[in-house]
Motif scaffolding. Sequence first.
Motif, PDB file in Angstrom:
ATOM      1  N   ARG A  37       5.217 -11.583  -5.097  1.00 39.17           N
ATOM      2  CA  ARG A  37       6.151 -10.562  -5.686  1.00 39.17           C
ATOM      3  C   ARG A  37       6.957  -9.668  -5.014  1.00 39.17           C
ATOM      4  NH1 ARG A  37       1.695  -7.174  -8.165  1.00 39.17           N
ATOM      5  NH2 ARG A  37       0.773  -7.993  -6.228  1.00 39.17           N
ATOM      6  N   GLY A  38       7.045 -10.033  -3.470  1.00 42.49           N
ATOM      7  CA  GLY A  38       7.727  -9.292  -2.424  1.00 42.49           C
ATOM      8  C   GLY A  38       7.019  -8.082  -1.829  1.00 42.49           C
ATOM      9  N   HIS A  39       5.805  -7.958  -2.088  1.00 45.39           N
ATOM     10  CA  HIS A  39       5.227  -6.947  -1.366  1.00 45.39           C
ATOM     11  C   HIS A  39       4.378  -7.275  -0.153  1.00 45.39           C
ATOM     12  CE1 HIS A  39       4.868  -5.861  -6.101  1.00 45.39           C
ATOM     13  NE2 HIS A  39       5.417  -5.122  -5.569  1.00 45.39           N
ATOM     14  N   ALA A  40       4.518  -6.227   0.527  1.00 45.29           N
ATOM     15  CA  ALA A  40       3.563  -6.274   2.020  1.00 45.29           C
ATOM     16  C   ALA A  40       2.985  -5.090   2.110  1.00 45.29           C
ATOM     17  CB  ALA A  40       4.627  -6.480   2.909  1.00 45.29           C
ATOM     18  N   VAL A  41       1.737  -5.147   2.854  1.00 41.65           N
ATOM     19  CA  VAL A  41       0.880  -3.931   3.078  1.00 41.65           C
ATOM     20  C   VAL A  41       0.446  -4.026   4.622  1.00 41.65           C
ATOM     21  CG1 VAL A  41      -1.318  -2.920   2.577  1.00 41.65           C
ATOM     22  CG2 VAL A  41      -0.014  -4.129   0.649  1.00 41.65           C
ATOM     23  N   PHE A  42       0.770  -2.974   5.028  1.00 47.10           N
ATOM     24  CA  PHE A  42       0.387  -2.861   6.667  1.00 47.10           C
ATOM     25  C   PHE A  42      -0.775  -1.683   6.461  1.00 47.10           C
ATOM     26  CE2 PHE A  42       4.982  -3.407   7.023  1.00 47.10           C
ATOM     27  CZ  PHE A  42       4.942  -4.689   7.860  1.00 47.10           C
ATOM     28  N   ASP A  43      -1.739  -2.241   7.477  1.00 42.46           N
ATOM     29  CA  ASP A  43      -2.763  -1.245   7.922  1.00 42.46           C
ATOM     30  C   ASP A  43      -2.547  -0.732   9.400  1.00 42.46           C
ATOM     31  OD1 ASP A  43      -4.242  -1.389   5.450  1.00 42.46           O
ATOM     32  OD2 ASP A  43      -5.109  -3.292   6.099  1.00 42.46           O
ATOM     33  N   ALA A  44      -2.236   0.212   9.512  1.00 45.64           N
ATOM     34  CA  ALA A  44      -1.986   1.318  10.890  1.00 45.64           C
ATOM     35  C   ALA A  44      -2.735   2.153  10.934  1.00 45.64           C
ATOM     36  CB  ALA A  44      -0.649   1.287  10.938  1.00 45.64           C
ATOM     37  N   LYS A  45      -2.945   2.694  12.390  1.00 48.89           N
ATOM     38  CA  LYS A  45      -3.481   3.941  12.747  1.00 48.89           C
ATOM     39  C   LYS A  45      -2.535   5.054  12.272  1.00 48.89           C
ATOM     40  CE  LYS A  45      -5.946   2.050  16.720  1.00 48.89           C
ATOM     41  NZ  LYS A  45      -6.056   2.018  18.094  1.00 48.89           N
ATOM     42  N   PRO A  46      -3.131   6.174  11.811  1.00 49.89           N
ATOM     43  CA  PRO A  46      -2.380   7.591  11.552  1.00 49.89           C
ATOM     44  C   PRO A  46      -2.034   8.045  12.583  1.00 49.89           C
ATOM     45  CG  PRO A  46      -4.752   7.537  10.741  1.00 49.89           C
ATOM     46  CD  PRO A  46      -4.511   6.386  11.376  1.00 49.89           C
ATOM     47  N   GLY A  47      -0.762   8.601  12.587  1.00 52.75           N
ATOM     48  CA  GLY A  47       0.040   9.250  13.581  1.00 52.75           C
ATOM     49  C   GLY A  47       1.370   9.485  13.195  1.00 52.75           C
ATOM     50  N   ALA A  48       1.909  10.456  13.942  1.00 53.48           N
ATOM     51  CA  ALA A  48       3.486  10.971  13.765  1.00 53.48           C
ATOM     52  C   ALA A  48       4.391  10.173  14.628  1.00 53.48           C
ATOM     53  CB  ALA A  48       3.740  12.275  14.023  1.00 53.48           C
ATOM     54  N   ALA A  49       5.364   9.236  14.136  1.00 50.55           N
ATOM     55  CA  ALA A  49       6.064   8.441  14.934  1.00 50.55           C
ATOM     56  C   ALA A  49       7.105   7.950  13.808  1.00 50.55           C
ATOM     57  CB  ALA A  49       5.459   7.202  15.449  1.00 50.55           C
ATOM     58  N   GLU A  50       8.460   7.581  14.235  1.00 46.30           N
ATOM     59  CA  GLU A  50       9.220   6.916  13.775  1.00 46.30           C
ATOM     60  C   GLU A  50       8.962   5.393  13.380  1.00 46.30           C
ATOM     61  OE1 GLU A  50      13.560   7.101  14.351  1.00 46.30           O
ATOM     62  OE2 GLU A  50      13.187   9.153  14.929  1.00 46.30           O
ATOM     63  N   LEU A  51       9.224   4.900  12.344  1.00 49.16           N
ATOM     64  CA  LEU A  51       8.591   3.422  11.979  1.00 49.16           C
ATOM     65  C   LEU A  51       9.764   2.682  11.460  1.00 49.16           C
ATOM     66  CD1 LEU A  51       5.381   4.097  10.162  1.00 49.16           C
ATOM     67  CD2 LEU A  51       5.554   3.792  12.555  1.00 49.16           C
ATOM     68  N   ALA A  52       9.534   1.254  11.884  1.00 52.04           N
ATOM     69  CA  ALA A  52      10.814   0.327  11.552  1.00 52.04           C
ATOM     70  C   ALA A  52       9.888  -0.927  11.124  1.00 52.04           C
ATOM     71  CB  ALA A  52      11.810  -0.003  12.563  1.00 52.04           C
ATOM     72  N   VAL A  53      10.557  -1.653  10.268  1.00 54.26           N
ATOM     73  CA  VAL A  53      10.008  -3.249   9.999  1.00 54.26           C
ATOM     74  C   VAL A  53      10.992  -4.223  10.444  1.00 54.26           C
ATOM     75  CG1 VAL A  53       9.271  -4.684   7.942  1.00 54.26           C
ATOM     76  CG2 VAL A  53       8.997  -1.923   7.896  1.00 54.26           C
ATOM     77  N   ARG A  54      10.480  -5.012  10.949  1.00 56.25           N
ATOM     78  CA  ARG A  54      11.310  -6.244  11.479  1.00 56.25           C
ATOM     79  C   ARG A  54      10.659  -7.407  10.832  1.00 56.25           C
ATOM     80  NH1 ARG A  54      11.042  -6.787  17.768  1.00 56.25           N
ATOM     81  NH2 ARG A  54       8.960  -7.226  17.298  1.00 56.25           N
ATOM     82  N   VAL A  55      11.794  -8.075  10.322  1.00 60.07           N
ATOM     83  CA  VAL A  55      11.529  -9.440   9.550  1.00 60.07           C
ATOM     84  C   VAL A  55      11.976 -10.744  10.351  1.00 60.07           C
ATOM     85  CG1 VAL A  55      12.155 -10.825   7.552  1.00 60.07           C
ATOM     86  CG2 VAL A  55      12.298  -8.333   7.318  1.00 60.07           C
ATOM     87  N   ASP A  56      11.087 -11.289  10.479  1.00 60.75           N
ATOM     88  CA  ASP A  56      11.810 -12.808  11.208  1.00 60.75           C
ATOM     89  C   ASP A  56      12.521 -13.566  10.619  1.00 60.75           C
ATOM     90  OD1 ASP A  56      11.938 -15.175  12.707  1.00 60.75           O
ATOM     91  OD2 ASP A  56       9.986 -15.610  12.595  1.00 60.75           O
TER      92      ASP A  56
END
Length: 63
Positions: A37-56
């Motif tokens: 369905r085009g969904h993705a779920v990330f599990d990451a440690k909480p914190g304050a930072a700028e995030l980005a997603v990279r697609v291969d």
Amino acid sequence: MTIKLKLELASGQSLKGAPLELLSKGVPIARALVDERGHAVFDAKPGAAELAVRVDRGILKTI
């Protein structure tokens, strides 16, 4: 922390199975695969930072 996203391509192509990386300061901190369905779920440690997603993009096929 759970981060959920939905990816849609303007071309209508499916990204099912596409490997994604969640980046913080350019460094991968989590990985996920896109479902049918085009969904993705990330599990990451909480914190304050700028995030980005990279697609291969190497997985995308041209017709």
